[in-house]
Scaffold this motif. Structure first.
Motif, mmCIF file in Angstrom:
data_model
loop_
_atom_site.group_PDB
_atom_site.id
_atom_site.type_symbol
_atom_site.label_atom_id
_atom_site.label_comp_id
_atom_site.label_asym_id
_atom_site.label_seq_id
_atom_site.Cartn_x
_atom_site.Cartn_y
_atom_site.Cartn_z
ATOM 1 N N LYS A 45 0.805 -1.223 0.000
ATOM 2 C CA LYS A 45 0.000 0.000 0.000
ATOM 3 C C LYS A 45 0.838 1.273 0.000
ATOM 4 O O LYS A 45 0.308 2.367 -0.234
ATOM 5 C CB LYS A 45 -0.917 0.010 1.228
ATOM 6 N N LYS A 84 3.168 4.347 -0.945
ATOM 7 C CA LYS A 84 3.300 5.117 -2.177
ATOM 8 C C LYS A 84 4.710 5.669 -2.324
ATOM 9 O O LYS A 84 5.193 6.407 -1.474
ATOM 10 C CB LYS A 84 2.301 6.276 -2.186
ATOM 11 N N GLY A 97 7.330 8.120 -4.425
ATOM 12 C CA GLY A 97 7.130 9.328 -5.208
ATOM 13 C C GLY A 97 8.027 10.475 -4.799
ATOM 14 O O GLY A 97 9.077 10.293 -4.168
ATOM 15 N N THR A 114 1.821 13.339 0.250
ATOM 16 C CA THR A 114 1.227 12.006 0.155
ATOM 17 C C THR A 114 2.260 10.903 -0.058
ATOM 18 O O THR A 114 1.908 9.720 -0.054
ATOM 19 C CB THR A 114 0.214 11.961 -0.999
ATOM 20 N N THR A 115 3.508 11.265 -0.247
ATOM 21 C CA THR A 115 4.553 10.279 -0.507
ATOM 22 C C THR A 115 4.959 9.569 0.779
ATOM 23 O O THR A 115 5.265 10.207 1.784
ATOM 24 C CB THR A 115 5.788 10.953 -1.140
ATOM 25 N N ASP A 116 4.946 8.229 0.740
ATOM 26 C CA ASP A 116 5.383 7.424 1.883
ATOM 27 C C ASP A 116 6.873 7.098 1.810
ATOM 28 O O ASP A 116 7.552 7.064 2.836
ATOM 29 C CB ASP A 116 4.606 6.102 1.928
#
Length: 453
Positions: A287, A289, A291, A297-299
């Motif tokens: 799950k 991410k 980026g 929002t980047t993990d």
């Protein structure tokens, strides 16, 4: 010159002057000249400076998080909390240094006998790139509150971040020279260590580099604290809260794209729940991410350098060739920059590459163990000894692990982390000495015995 490269794109950002020769000596001289006045200040006076620096850290939190994202790829949603943690470290030592370094009265044959803790002089901190703000202040805050002045030699990967951190002291109104930035290429570090005005060295980095630093410092009879690599075991027994354990184990493994010395790296799972827990890990890893680290929002951001990513991929491929199963990831992305996907390697065994070497990236390796006896034997079968953890509902098994795990830290049903209030450090090839807590602030002081009749 020191070159900043954006690991998300692989493109050069900027270049920064690297000091050489007399420039190095002159910069160290600034910190040495500031020592007499700084060491004569009271704990209250030094504490006011550290509180002011903490305020500046929070004021510039967004900018510092952005610099870290650009220079070494840390997602901004991790960078902001890192800056907050650095600020809390300043505040902790501002408030508690006087208690940690209070005179310690010890009965003897004297009328009075006690130990005074006094600063040593000017220190050299050699810092890594993976947590540029936190690791800088883990060194700076206790050393400064003890009355030492600090030279900060940060990693060549993060020159802009290093200068920004040094600038905070000027903006906070700190006396000139109490913290001096020393931008150096690696080949010039030895000169700094050997400078006669440097009295001790703090180093965080790889075990290989730590040996070189330790050798040089020892040849000059200078004390050193070394926080080096780790291959931390995480034991998951069948009676553990598996859902909670999976959440925390994945978090521990993927913070900063897995580029953490104290990340959970060897996951040892009791046979009864091996398949179930491995599935829980896979679902969570899938799950995440990847980026741009500048996006909230980047993990998982990129690996900091191409050579580091290449070595990580070599370790993954070699482990697979040795018989491990790749359940997720394991492939180089066809995109610019130095990304590496969350990777899950199953059925690991001792002797495999991911078991024997430190993996510095988002690679999780899991191994089936039959019981607590095998788990502890496997966990201790390593040259490293930094952090360790166990998940179990059994108090007796937890306490046995606390007693038998060969590491500087043991976490029971939680994440291995560093905390200003608690000592941190390793044994074996993970280094020696302690940072943080009352033990850390006493590493770079003179424990002077006083005997009065």
């Amino acid at each position: 010159m020191l070159t900043s490269t954006n690991p998300f794109t692989g493109e050069k950002i900027s270049e920064h002057l690297a000091l050489q020769g007399e420039q190095i000596s002159a910069q160290i001289g600034i910190a040495a000249a500031a020592f007499p006045a700084w060491s004569s200040k009271s704990f209250t006076e030094r504490g006011k400076v550290l509180h002011a620096v903490a305020a500046q850290l929070r004021k510039h939190k967004s900018r510092l998080a952005e610099l870290m994202a650009l220079e070494m790829g840390k997602p901004v949603k991790e960078g902001g909390p890192e800056v907050e943690k650095a600020a809390s470290c300043c505040e902790y030592y501002a408030e508690h240094a006087s208690r940690h370094l209070a005179d310690e009265w010890i009965a003897s044959d004297a009328s009075e006998s006690y130990v005074k803790y006094q600063p040593l002089g000017t220190l050299l901190g050699i810092l890594p790139w993976n947590a540029p703000a936190w690791l800088a202040f883990r060194y700076l805050a206790p050393a400064l509150m003890a009355g030492n002045t600090c030279v900060m030699k940060h990693d060549p990967n993060v020159p802009a971040t290093a200068q920004a951190l040094a600038n905070l002291f000027q903006e906070a109104g700190a006396p000139a020279g109490v913290v001096v930035n020393l931008p150096l290429r690696t080949e010039h570090v030895e000169q700094a260590i050997r400078d006669p005005r440097i009295v001790a060295v703090s180093f965080t980095g790889s075990s290989a580099a730590g040996r070189k630093v330790a050798t040089t410092a020892a040849s000059e009879l200078k004390p050193a604290v070394l926080e080096l690599g780790g291959s931390d075991p995480c034991i998951v027994l069948a009676d553990a809260d598996l859902e909670r354990a999976a959440d925390v184990v994945v978090l521990s493994r993927i913070i900063n794209a897995g580029q953490s010395c104290i990340a959970a790296k060897r996951i040892l799972i009791e046979a009864k729940v091996y398949e179930e827990f491995t599935t829980l890990l896979k679902v969570r890893l899938a799950k995440l991410k990847m980026g741009n680290p500048l996006e909230s929002t980047t993990d998982i951001g990129p690996i900091a350098r191409q050579d580091l990513r290449d070595n990580l991929h070599r370790q993954v491929q070699q482990t697979i060739e040795q018989g491990a199963k790749c359940l997720l990831g394991g492939q180089l992305p066809d995109a610019p920059g130095y990304h590496y996907p969350p990777t899950l390697l199953a059925d690991m065994q001792p002797g495999m590459c991911a078991f024997e070497e430190e993996t510095f990236g988002p690679v999780m390796a899991v191994m089936k163990i039959e019981n607590i006896d095998e788990a502890l034997a496997v966990a201790n079968n390593t040259n490293y000894g930094l952090g360790s953890s166990i998940w179990t509902a059994s108090t007796s098994k937890a306490m046995r692990a606390v007693h038998e795990l060969q590491a500087g830290q043991v976490a029971v049903n939680g994440i291995v982390k560093t905390d200003p209030r608690l000592p941190s450090g390793g044994i074996k090839q993970s280094g020696y000495g302690r940072e943080l807590g009352p033990h850390g602030i006493r590493e770079f002081v003179n424990a002077k015995q006083v005997w009065i009749k």
